[in-house]
Write a protein that holds these residues in place. Structure first.
Motif, PDB file in Angstrom:
ATOM      1  N   TRP A 115       0.817  -1.209   0.000  1.00  0.00           N
ATOM      2  CA  TRP A 115       0.000   0.000   0.000  1.00  0.00           C
ATOM      3  C   TRP A 115       0.854   1.263   0.000  1.00  0.00           C
ATOM      4  O   TRP A 115       1.838   1.344   0.745  1.00  0.00           O
ATOM      5  N   GLU A 127      -3.296   0.479  -3.618  1.00  0.00           N
ATOM      6  CA  GLU A 127      -3.157  -0.919  -3.179  1.00  0.00           C
ATOM      7  C   GLU A 127      -2.784  -1.708  -4.408  1.00  0.00           C
ATOM      8  O   GLU A 127      -3.480  -1.622  -5.422  1.00  0.00           O
TER       9      GLU A 127
ATOM     10  N   ARG B  43     -10.571  -5.103  -1.923  1.00  0.00           N
ATOM     11  CA  ARG B  43      -9.518  -4.284  -1.320  1.00  0.00           C
ATOM     12  C   ARG B  43      -9.482  -4.506   0.204  1.00  0.00           C
ATOM     13  O   ARG B  43     -10.494  -4.901   0.794  1.00  0.00           O
TER      14      ARG B  43
END
Lengths: 456, 456
Positions: A115, A127, B43
């Motif tokens: 990240w 990400e 995510r």
């Protein structure tokens, strides 16, 4: 990609895209394991102190706190947790922490998300997935591993549906030795300026070297002359020699780079060049450095980078030199998807959909499905005995290529399987039938770029 | 585990342990795909508002901020990012966000890390891996999927090296209908109390029902009588009927649970029971609920849980009912490792180590290695021509079973391969030699618990 993500910089693939990603990740893992790399994963968080050890504060780290911590963060507290921004720093920490449990040289691959709070743009997500290989030694690490990791990555990349790529290789000793040989002692400063060559051009880099580092016009010219050398084999050595610079470190770098390039030229011709403009931003590299471009997509930046580091990890007096490369999987996939260069043949794993003739047949249909699954045929069972046309449409809409029908008349049970793409329907035995090999699993197809461009 | 982790609650496996985890994850993925589940990943972060929608603030969420945000967090700001604490909530968000791109019923599996800031203890980590399957419909979802997901998980768990397990199944309609039938209207409250049965015992639960919910001793007794019913087949229906409670929702729940249990009893006998004490903490379940114990390790808690939810995800007037189960992979592995119940036969993927007779042979040794790799034999090459004994010891220390020797005398090249476990050395051709199947890949061995216990 036509879809907008609901959080900028955080990609999520649709099932059909994820199949492409899985294919890429499985291929990478397979090649890495064929070459003896063991897999590990490290935790997602590290203390800030570990992450910032190399002074990488420009990485826009994400910090992590418990929801009940409602006070303002203390910027000087390096024990705060943060998400890792690459896999190299956590790996170095893992090696020192577990050194007593590892056998060296330790060959590991690691495929995980990282990240960074950067401003999102193509090629830069917040990400993203990296796939890394590194070989780490205890005290020493034979130089041949520098060749080895490049060969492994060349093989891995050549098996991906990505078209042509070029690994560009340089050597820090070569560059630093050369700069010292021409009287420029701030070698890190020279590298930092040379690193901008592709972005800002030779004239501006020359100016930067003179303004920032006090280089003479001649020194700047020589540094730039070095950066312009590029060759598929060790012929670059003569070109460097022709610049007339004498330095021991330069000699060592030339020997190393020549050995890497000659072996790659011999074993994987056309996939690597010596490119003396490659600088790599990170300080910790001490020898070979690598960058990789996707041919025709150079503006995307490097899709696979790395290098040799003689002391990334240390534990007391013990040092762990290493060499490794990292693929930016998300960067690569984003480009392939946005330019429609690759696709999966369907969005579900399923090959066969077992239709129901009556609602009571569900359990018998499960038996058929299990018989098919024992041969690796991915199978789903309908839950309702709707009209056959409706059940076929359901399979079709989900991209399942075959529908299985079981009918029984006067106690005689008949099995038939229909290829709903061709419409062909044939008798079949659930204990022996097999679809063509290419229907067993979704196929990943590389698309013709000209065709893809015409479609846009 | 004998090692201490440097961050409490964050597990990191050694390469040999990771091989066991990879075996578990690959087996799960294989079974899920055989049953037509497509893989996705979401995510790692969600806005707090999404995570807390179901009121799960007790989850000790980790919030995420950029390192340059130095102000105190605003506790009322639900747009702040946080790490997901399970895969169900992000999946529900993914479904509503991508509904136009998905074909329903959508069968998906998802294997990812999740994070919870809980106090670490065995079975509870702060970072851990979950493996989920869910089937989600658009508007409606046939009840048979409740049977389907349990069958898939029974098959998946039976293929793991974990010994015996038991899926315990109940139905919220049955429980809620029963409580209403005896006059207890706060069904969520009753469930909350019944959920503590295993922890605090019947007497205290009875007291809680009376004190908290104003139940009469008779009502509490009946609620407890229901929770004590347990059966491998639908015989539980008569036991519930014998309690003399009348309610329509109860009837529906009995019908559903009987159908699930009968099918499981028939197809995977001995792996599932109807257990009317199962409550599950989460509010959103509306029908079938599942928990799974590892037999002999019941105190570890459930290793695979889930249920039916009729409206976890909604988008305007559109609702997406679903049913799913989630395996706590890290919880399971921590137990297997801490009690030495499973191990990998070696810590590296490598099967063959190609030794060097002289330093100049490195490139020729790479040719041998590539010839072996074409047949899937995982191979490494030595980098230095040390004494054979030293090269053998190096392979042995890393757990590589075979060493390959190439010698040449009077221009005659001889290849030999040595099994360093037995010491046997035989002539071999790099283009045809194959090791026994079980040496191609590290084997995952389930260990005898009595033996393991004796070793401790």
């Amino acid at each position: 990609m036509s879809r907008k993500t609901s959080l900028s910089g955080f990609h999520e693939w649709l099932p059909q895209e994820r199949l492409v990603e899985l294919h890429v990740l499985h291929t990478l893992a397979e090649v890495f394991e064929l070459h003896g790399f063991a897999n590990i994963e490290t935790r997602a968080v590290e203390p800030l102190g570990t992450l910032l050890r190399k002074g990488e504060i420009d990485k826009e780290v994400y910090t992590v706190s418990r929801i009940h911590d409602t006070e303002a963060p203390d910027p000087t507290d390096t024990s705060r947790l943060a998400l890792h921004f690459d896999l190299t720093v956590p790996f170095a920490r893992y090696v020192t922490e577990n050194a007593g449990h590892l056998a060296f040289p330790f060959r590991r691959y690691q495929i995980q998300k990282v990240w960074r709070g950067e401003r999102p743009q193509e090629g830069r997500a917040r990400e993203f997935t990296q796939a890394d290989i590194d070989i780490v030694g205890d005290g020493a690490l034979d130089f041949r591993h520098d060749i080895d990791v490049a060969l492994v990555m060349a093989e891995a990349l050549s098996r991906l549906p990505i078209g042509q790529f070029l690994i560009r290789i340089n050597n820090r000793k070569l560059a630093e030795g050369f700069y010292r040989g021409i009287g420029l002692e701030d070698t890190a400063g020279v590298l930092r300026n040379i690193d901008k060559l592709e972005k800002i051009g030779a004239a501006q880099v020359s100016q930067g070297l003179q303004d920032e580092l006090g280089a003479s016009p001649q020194q700047a010219e020589q540094a730039l002359a070095l950066a312009q050398i590029r060759a598929e084999d060790s012929s670059f050595v003569d070109e460097v020699r022709a610049l007339g610079v004498q330095n021991e470190l330069l000699d060592e770098g030339l020997r190393e780079l020549a050995e890497v390039i000659d072996e790659l030229h011999k074993r994987v011709p056309g996939t690597a060049v010596a490119d003396l403009s490659i600088a790599r931003g990170l300080d910790y590299y001490t020898g070979t450095v690598y960058e990789t471009n996707l041919v025709g997509h150079e503006e995307l930046g490097s899709i696979c980078s790395g290098g040799r580091y003689d002391a990334l990890a240390t534990k007391g007096k013990r040092t762990f030199p290493g060499v490794g490369l990292s693929i930016g999987v998300t960067r690569l996939l984003s480009r392939l998807f946005s330019q429609q260069l690759v696709e999966a043949s369907r969005s579900v794993p399923t090959t066969v959909y077992v239709a129901l003739t009556s609602d009571e047949d569900w359990s018998a249909a499960q038996d058929i499905a299990q018989a098919l699954r024992t041969r690796g045929i991915k199978t789903e069972v309908a839950t309702k005995a709707e009209k056959f046309g409706k059940q076929i449409r359901h399979a079709d809409r989900r991209g399942i290529p075959y529908v299985w029908f079981t009918t029984s008349e006067n106690d005689i049970v008949t099995h038939e399987v229909k290829d709903i793409r061709s419409g062909e329907q044939v008798p079949a035995d659930p204990n022996t039938w097999l679809p063509p090999q290419e229907d067993l699993t979704p196929q990943i197809k590389q698309l013709d770029p000209t065709h893809a461009a015409a479609q846009r």
